[in-house]
Design a protein around this motif. Structure first.
Motif, PDB file in Angstrom:
ATOM      1  N   VAL A  11      39.730   2.090  29.701  1.00 48.92           N
ATOM      2  CA  VAL A  11      38.712   3.126  29.537  1.00 48.92           C
ATOM      3  C   VAL A  11      37.314   2.538  29.630  1.00 48.92           C
ATOM      4  O   VAL A  11      37.103   1.356  29.364  1.00 48.92           O
ATOM      5  N   THR A  12      36.376   3.389  30.020  1.00 55.06           N
ATOM      6  CA  THR A  12      34.961   3.048  29.966  1.00 55.06           C
ATOM      7  C   THR A  12      34.282   4.114  29.116  1.00 55.06           C
ATOM      8  O   THR A  12      34.845   5.178  28.852  1.00 55.06           O
ATOM      9  N   PRO A  21      27.278   1.099  22.037  1.00 55.47           N
ATOM     10  CA  PRO A  21      26.571   1.061  23.319  1.00 55.47           C
ATOM     11  C   PRO A  21      26.618  -0.292  24.032  1.00 55.47           C
ATOM     12  O   PRO A  21      26.449  -0.346  25.244  1.00 55.47           O
ATOM     13  N   ASP A  22      26.858  -1.375  23.306  1.00 53.54           N
ATOM     14  CA  ASP A  22      26.905  -2.688  23.949  1.00 53.54           C
ATOM     15  C   ASP A  22      28.273  -3.001  24.559  1.00 53.54           C
ATOM     16  O   ASP A  22      28.475  -4.058  25.131  1.00 53.54           O
ATOM     17  N   ILE A  23      29.200  -2.066  24.455  1.00 51.87           N
ATOM     18  CA  ILE A  23      30.536  -2.241  25.030  1.00 51.87           C
ATOM     19  C   ILE A  23      30.666  -1.277  26.202  1.00 51.87           C
ATOM     20  O   ILE A  23      30.431  -0.080  26.066  1.00 51.87           O
ATOM     21  N   SER A  24      31.026  -1.802  27.363  1.00 51.91           N
ATOM     22  CA  SER A  24      31.118  -0.933  28.536  1.00 51.91           C
ATOM     23  C   SER A  24      32.539  -0.460  28.828  1.00 51.91           C
ATOM     24  O   SER A  24      32.728   0.537  29.506  1.00 51.91           O
ATOM     25  N   GLY A  25      33.540  -1.162  28.316  1.00 52.52           N
ATOM     26  CA  GLY A  25      34.911  -0.761  28.578  1.00 52.52           C
ATOM     27  C   GLY A  25      35.885  -1.400  27.617  1.00 52.52           C
ATOM     28  O   GLY A  25      35.524  -2.282  26.834  1.00 52.52           O
ATOM     29  N   ALA A  26      37.133  -0.923  27.692  1.00 54.39           N
ATOM     30  CA  ALA A  26      38.149  -1.445  26.784  1.00 54.39           C
ATOM     31  C   ALA A  26      39.546  -1.110  27.308  1.00 54.39           C
ATOM     32  O   ALA A  26      39.717  -0.262  28.185  1.00 54.39           O
ATOM     33  N   LEU A  45      44.919  11.926  27.235  1.00 52.39           N
ATOM     34  CA  LEU A  45      43.757  12.080  28.103  1.00 52.39           C
ATOM     35  C   LEU A  45      42.736  13.037  27.483  1.00 52.39           C
ATOM     36  O   LEU A  45      41.525  12.797  27.540  1.00 52.39           O
ATOM     37  N   LYS A  46      43.203  14.106  26.876  1.00 51.94           N
ATOM     38  CA  LYS A  46      42.307  15.069  26.216  1.00 51.94           C
ATOM     39  C   LYS A  46      41.575  14.408  25.051  1.00 51.94           C
ATOM     40  O   LYS A  46      40.369  14.575  24.890  1.00 51.94           O
ATOM     41  N   LYS A  47      42.295  13.632  24.250  1.00 54.28           N
ATOM     42  CA  LYS A  47      41.688  12.940  23.107  1.00 54.28           C
ATOM     43  C   LYS A  47      40.658  11.923  23.581  1.00 54.28           C
ATOM     44  O   LYS A  47      39.562  11.820  23.016  1.00 54.28           O
ATOM     45  N   LEU A  48      40.986  11.150  24.601  1.00 57.61           N
ATOM     46  CA  LEU A  48      40.034  10.173  25.145  1.00 57.61           C
ATOM     47  C   LEU A  48      38.753  10.874  25.576  1.00 57.61           C
ATOM     48  O   LEU A  48      37.648  10.423  25.254  1.00 57.61           O
ATOM     49  N   SER A  49      38.893  11.973  26.280  1.00 55.57           N
ATOM     50  CA  SER A  49      37.732  12.723  26.748  1.00 55.57           C
ATOM     51  C   SER A  49      36.891  13.227  25.576  1.00 55.57           C
ATOM     52  O   SER A  49      35.660  13.128  25.595  1.00 55.57           O
ATOM     53  N   GLN A  50      37.545  13.762  24.544  1.00 51.83           N
ATOM     54  CA  GLN A  50      36.826  14.251  23.355  1.00 51.83           C
ATOM     55  C   GLN A  50      36.035  13.139  22.685  1.00 51.83           C
ATOM     56  O   GLN A  50      34.984  13.386  22.099  1.00 51.83           O
ATOM     57  N   GLN A  56      39.845   4.951  33.211  1.00 55.55           N
ATOM     58  CA  GLN A  56      39.786   4.365  34.542  1.00 55.55           C
ATOM     59  C   GLN A  56      41.168   4.267  35.155  1.00 55.55           C
ATOM     60  O   GLN A  56      41.328   4.397  36.360  1.00 55.55           O
ATOM     61  N   GLU A  57      42.155   4.029  34.268  1.00 49.14           N
ATOM     62  CA  GLU A  57      43.511   3.801  34.759  1.00 49.14           C
ATOM     63  C   GLU A  57      44.509   3.991  33.626  1.00 49.14           C
ATOM     64  O   GLU A  57      44.240   3.619  32.481  1.00 49.14           O
ATOM     65  N   ILE A  58      45.639   4.597  33.951  1.00 45.38           N
ATOM     66  CA  ILE A  58      46.781   4.630  33.038  1.00 45.38           C
ATOM     67  C   ILE A  58      47.609   3.412  33.412  1.00 45.38           C
ATOM     68  O   ILE A  58      48.048   3.280  34.551  1.00 45.38           O
ATOM     69  N   LEU A  59      47.775   2.523  32.467  1.00 45.67           N
ATOM     70  CA  LEU A  59      48.477   1.271  32.742  1.00 45.67           C
ATOM     71  C   LEU A  59      49.981   1.438  32.530  1.00 45.67           C
ATOM     72  O   LEU A  59      50.432   2.383  31.896  1.00 45.67           O
ATOM     73  N   GLN A  60      50.718   0.507  33.028  1.00 50.32           N
ATOM     74  CA  GLN A  60      52.171   0.512  32.907  1.00 50.32           C
ATOM     75  C   GLN A  60      52.619  -0.729  32.152  1.00 50.32           C
ATOM     76  O   GLN A  60      51.924  -1.735  32.192  1.00 50.32           O
ATOM     77  N   PRO A  61      53.727  -0.692  31.508  1.00 49.13           N
ATOM     78  CA  PRO A  61      54.636   0.431  31.355  1.00 49.13           C
ATOM     79  C   PRO A  61      54.245   1.316  30.172  1.00 49.13           C
ATOM     80  O   PRO A  61      53.522   0.888  29.278  1.00 49.13           O
ATOM     81  N   ILE A  62      54.744   2.537  30.187  1.00 48.67           N
ATOM     82  CA  ILE A  62      54.657   3.431  29.041  1.00 48.67           C
ATOM     83  C   ILE A  62      55.929   3.210  28.244  1.00 48.67           C
ATOM     84  O   ILE A  62      57.030   3.246  28.800  1.00 48.67           O
ATOM     85  N   HIS A  63      55.762   2.935  26.958  1.00 41.29           N
ATOM     86  CA  HIS A  63      56.917   2.658  26.098  1.00 41.29           C
ATOM     87  C   HIS A  63      57.192   3.841  25.179  1.00 41.29           C
ATOM     88  O   HIS A  63      56.356   4.729  25.030  1.00 41.29           O
ATOM     89  N   GLU A  64      58.353   3.808  24.566  1.00 44.90           N
ATOM     90  CA  GLU A  64      58.730   4.783  23.548  1.00 44.90           C
ATOM     91  C   GLU A  64      59.109   4.044  22.279  1.00 44.90           C
ATOM     92  O   GLU A  64      59.582   2.911  22.325  1.00 44.90           O
TER      93      GLU A  64
END
Length: 109
Positions: A11-12, A21-26, A45-50, A56-64
């Protein structure tokens, strides 16, 4: 027993971001429930936007995992961050109420 999806993101920040503000991404993992990983990803995605985080990217793998394994999971994944993360009961409450929980942020300037 509640099934939880662990969805990693790059994310950015946006103007109204929860990131300083001094952090541009994570890099951060979102913990979310859903009928499937697609529904859990959409909630994340909704929570991130809020929170002013632009995925920037959904990384893999998605775990359960099951929600009851939270304490074990964070102890293995982030032993240095356990004190700053939700307790087992807080996490289970968040999952029962379909809230998205963030793991620790791995940030960069």
């Amino acid at each position: 027993m509640t099934k939880v999806f662990i969805i990693p993101f790059h994310v950015t920040r946006t103007e109204q971001s929860i990131m300083p503000p001094d952090i541009s991404g994570a890099y951060v993992s979102c913990y979310s429930v859903g009928q499937n990983y697609i529904e859990a990803t959409e909630k994340s995605l909704k929570k991130l936007s809020q929170d002013g985080l632009h995925p920037q990217e959904i990384l893999q793998p998605i775990h359960e995992m099951i929600s009851e394994d939270w304490t074990k999971h964070i102890s293995e994944m982030w032993p240095d961050h356990v004190a700053s993360l939700l307790t087992q009961s807080e996490f289970e409450d968040a999952m029962v109420n379909a809230r998205v929980v963030y793991g620790p942020f791995g940030s960069y300037a």
